[in-house]
Design a protein around this motif. Structure first.
Motif, mmCIF file in Angstrom:
data_model
loop_
_atom_site.group_PDB
_atom_site.id
_atom_site.type_symbol
_atom_site.label_atom_id
_atom_site.label_comp_id
_atom_site.label_asym_id
_atom_site.label_seq_id
_atom_site.Cartn_x
_atom_site.Cartn_y
_atom_site.Cartn_z
ATOM 1 N N TRP A 1 1.163 4.780 1.821
ATOM 2 C CA TRP A 1 0.637 5.504 2.978
ATOM 3 C C TRP A 1 1.364 6.831 3.110
ATOM 4 N N HIS B 1 0.850 -1.189 0.000
ATOM 5 C CA HIS B 1 0.000 0.000 0.000
ATOM 6 C C HIS B 1 0.884 1.237 0.000
ATOM 7 N N THR C 1 -8.344 -0.958 2.386
ATOM 8 C CA THR C 1 -7.404 0.001 2.955
ATOM 9 C C THR C 1 -7.065 -0.441 4.375
ATOM 10 N N GLU D 1 -5.705 6.670 6.797
ATOM 11 C CA GLU D 1 -5.618 5.314 6.276
ATOM 12 C C GLU D 1 -4.723 5.266 5.051
ATOM 13 N N THR D 2 -4.333 4.072 4.700
ATOM 14 C CA THR D 2 -3.511 3.888 3.505
ATOM 15 C C THR D 2 -4.361 4.113 2.263
ATOM 16 N N LEU D 3 -3.700 4.293 1.133
ATOM 17 C CA LEU D 3 -4.422 4.254 -0.136
ATOM 18 C C LEU D 3 -4.847 2.814 -0.392
ATOM 19 N N PRO D 4 -5.923 2.601 -1.138
ATOM 20 C CA PRO D 4 -6.432 1.232 -1.292
ATOM 21 C C PRO D 4 -5.519 0.355 -2.141
#
Length: 243
Positions: free
Chosen positions: A201, A199, A220, A207-210
């Motif tokens: 981030w 991911h 995510t 949150e992280t990118l998907p």
């Protein structure tokens, strides 16, 4: 009688004298041209293309050009500059974790603009200039780190594969990876039991990118920077090391 004879001789001599100035080439007379001769116009030289126009015409940067347009940066990069652009190829964008490009496009004025402007340096720096730099300030604000490793020029971990594509308002150097601003990172590995994937981030994000698999299922991770891990999420519980 004699006078008439002499008169005839005189007339003959006059005619011969007049005709002595005449010449006969035996050819036909060429008529004078009735129109001016045609002229061949000098070829015109097209004006050099801008950075965006050059990238679009090249064919290797369709994702980059689309991203620049989505972020509203086309007019800027068509402006007077000059700019030096380290341009990732379509293959470089494709190497990002699945779902990253779509996530960036959903935030065109935010993270997408941050990523793109991290690839742009004010000024025209040809390859001979770049190799003499240790760092270069980007339009995004952070510096690019430049090194030479085994004869390859590396810019923030991306390898320069083609140099000095000149445009009217700057120059393009082709790189083989998308560079992330210093506040954004790729996660490293996964915990046991989860398929390998990464991911993107960014520090300060919730949150992280998907990440999206080949079937289009995306997930995510909420970020727990205090624990240095992206917490369990997705189809199977797992974590990501954020270092």
């Amino acid at each position: 009688m004699k006078a008439g004879y002499l008169y005839g001789i005189a007339v003959l001599l006059i005619v011969l004298a007049i005709c002595a100035g005449c010449t006969d080439t035996g050819g036909t007379e060429t008529p004078a041209p009735t129109t001016a001769p045609e002229t061949t116009a000098m070829p015109t030289t097209e004006a050099p293309m801008t950075i965006v126009e050059t990238a679009a015409a090249d064919g290797r940067f369709t994702t980059l050009v689309a991203a620049v347009d989505a972020a509203g940066l086309t007019d800027t990069l068509n402006g007077p500059g000059p700019f030096t652009v380290f341009a990732p190829t379509d293959d470089a964008f494709a190497a990002l974790p699945n779902g990253t490009i779509a996530a960036l496009l959903e935030d065109p004025e935010g993270l997408l603009t941050e990523v793109l402007t991290f690839h742009v340096v004010s000024g025209r720096y040809m390859a001979a200039d770049v190799v003499n730099l240790d760092a270069a300030p980007t339009v995004q604000g952070a510096n690019l780190t430049i090194t030479v490793e085994d004869g390859d020029v590396m810019v923030d971990g991306a390898r320069v594969v083609v140099t000095d594509i000149e445009a009217s308002n700057g120059v393009i150097h082709v790189i083989d990876a998308v560079m992330l601003p210093p506040t954004c990172h790729l996660t490293v590995g996964t915990s046991e039991g989860a398929p390998d994937h990464q991911h993107v981030w960014c520090e300060g994000a919730a949150e992280t990118l998907p990440f999206c698999n080949d079937m289009g299922a995306c997930h995510t991770h909420p970020i727990d920077e205090g624990g240095n891990m992206a917490e369990a999420a997705g189809a199977g519980p797992h974590t990501h090391d954020l270092t």
